[in-house]
Design a protein around this motif. Structure first.
Motif, mmCIF file in Angstrom:
data_model
loop_
_atom_site.group_PDB
_atom_site.id
_atom_site.type_symbol
_atom_site.label_atom_id
_atom_site.label_comp_id
_atom_site.label_asym_id
_atom_site.label_seq_id
_atom_site.Cartn_x
_atom_site.Cartn_y
_atom_site.Cartn_z
ATOM 1 N N TRP A 26 -3.010 4.844 1.071
ATOM 2 C CA TRP A 26 -2.850 6.190 1.589
ATOM 3 C C TRP A 26 -3.859 6.529 2.681
ATOM 4 O O TRP A 26 -3.541 7.267 3.604
ATOM 5 C CB TRP A 26 -2.966 7.209 0.446
ATOM 6 C CG TRP A 26 -1.785 7.236 -0.431
ATOM 7 C CD1 TRP A 26 -0.551 6.705 -0.163
ATOM 8 C CD2 TRP A 26 -1.690 7.817 -1.727
ATOM 9 N NE1 TRP A 26 0.297 6.910 -1.210
ATOM 10 C CE2 TRP A 26 -0.379 7.599 -2.192
ATOM 11 C CE3 TRP A 26 -2.591 8.487 -2.550
ATOM 12 C CZ2 TRP A 26 0.063 8.045 -3.429
ATOM 13 C CZ3 TRP A 26 -2.153 8.932 -3.787
ATOM 14 C CH2 TRP A 26 -0.832 8.710 -4.217
ATOM 15 N N ALA A 74 -3.266 13.190 -2.155
ATOM 16 C CA ALA A 74 -3.416 11.763 -2.437
ATOM 17 C C ALA A 74 -4.642 11.503 -3.305
ATOM 18 O O ALA A 74 -4.624 10.652 -4.210
ATOM 19 C CB ALA A 74 -3.518 10.979 -1.131
ATOM 20 N N THR A 87 2.282 15.094 -1.642
ATOM 21 C CA THR A 87 2.159 14.212 -0.481
ATOM 22 C C THR A 87 3.482 14.105 0.266
ATOM 23 O O THR A 87 3.507 14.077 1.503
ATOM 24 C CB THR A 87 1.701 12.814 -0.935
ATOM 25 O OG1 THR A 87 2.643 12.282 -1.877
ATOM 26 C CG2 THR A 87 0.343 12.886 -1.592
#
Length: 321
Positions: A26, A74, A87
């Motif tokens: 991420w 995240a 997200t």
């Protein structure tokens, strides 16, 4: 802005998209999205006037908000797995999909043609690829958003006369179909995204030399063959059978695992979009006759891009399925 600066920011925008596509975590994905945003904003300034500055601010604020929500959710979802949906919502905000599209039409209305078409095409790649990297079970929660986007893209374009506004709401509708294609074979998503970009590029090459805003002015040119092909490209974007835009939508319907209500919503949005595209081009197509078509021709660049946008996606289908 000088040309070397434009080349630098274009390279930054392209490499950041590749960074998002190849990222495995991420943090790298978030960095790629941020670099992509920072690489695109300087390209919005073509004439450096007030409207472009306003468009840059309207683009920067929701993009920054989406990035903040993305990285925060995240981090938090490491401890609370149920918050991963935030997200995806942050990526939908960056993508400009309904009902998070409040910034998209005003930004498109204030931009010059080239940055507007970059926003319609290339800037969709990174968020779409980021969403497709999530688990299929999580992506299925976005299917109602895909249906809303397809419906809103059709309804929002009904009373529009500006060709750019029509393409904006068409983009919102197509983004809903892209989300639905994520919930299927990945090759369907790649083929749909490639088709959408190629058709928009074909339309851009015809619009770039026309300083008109209303579609009535656009289709009143003395070059009927040029605008005949433009009408075909627009109808393909709307999904008229048997053009390639319809084939892409058919592939999504064949391979998607969405529920029947979502599929009906997608089809309804596509039919509404096709209605205003037909009303846009039908009178123009009927006004052409054989004598006009034989006396006019396209440039080689326009003809190549038109054939590419209509033929290349079909070859992708043959080699992929």
């Amino acid at each position: 802005m000088k040309s070397p600066s434009k080349l630098l920011f274009t390279l930054l925008m392209v490499t950041s998209t590749c960074m998002v596509a190849s990222s495995s975590n991420w943090l790298m994905m978030w960095m790629g999205l941020e670099i992509n945003m920072l690489g695109y904003i300087p390209l919005m300034f073509m004439k450096e006037n007030t409207s472009e500055s306003e468009a840059a601010v309207k683009y920067l604020v929701p993009q920054s908000l989406g990035s903040t929500v993305f990285i925060a959710s995240a981090i938090v979802s490491t401890y609370f797995n149920s918050l991963q949906i935030l997200t995806l919502i942050a990526l939908c905000l960056k993508l400009g999909i309904a009902p998070f599209h409040f910034w998209f039409p005003p930004v498109m209305a204030s931009l010059q043609l080239l940055p507007a078409f970059i926003l319609l095409t290339w800037q969709k790649i990174a968020p779409i690829l980021a969403i497709s990297s999530f688990s299929l079970l999580l992506v299925k929660t976005l299917m109602p958003i895909a249906m809303i986007s397809a419906l809103w893209g059709g309804i929002g374009g009904l009373n529009q006369t500006d060709i750019r506004s029509l393409l904006t709401y068409s983009s919102i509708g197509h983004t809903g179909w892209m989300l639905a294609s994520i919930n299927s074979n990945h090759m369907v998503l790649i083929a749909y995204l490639t088709t959408y970009i190629l058709i928009n590029t074909s339309i851009y090459t015809f619009l770039i030399k026309e300083y008109t805003k209303s579609y009535k002015q656009l289709f009143s040119s003395k070059e009927p063959m040029k605008f005949f092909v433009l009408a075909i490209s627009i109808l393909s974007l709307g999904g008229l059978p048997p053009l390639v835009g319809f084939v892409m939508k058919l592939l999504v319907l064949m391979f998607t695992e969405a529920k029947m209500m979502i599929i009906f919503g997608l089809i309804a949005g596509a039919l509404i979009s096709l209605f205003y595209y037909l009303s846009l081009t039908f009178s123009t197509l009927l006004s052409f006759n054989k004598m006009h078509l034989t006396k006019t021709f396209m440039t080689s660049k326009q003809a190549a891009l038109f054939l590419l946008s209509q033929i290349l996606p079909l070859t992708l289908i043959l080699f992929s399925f």
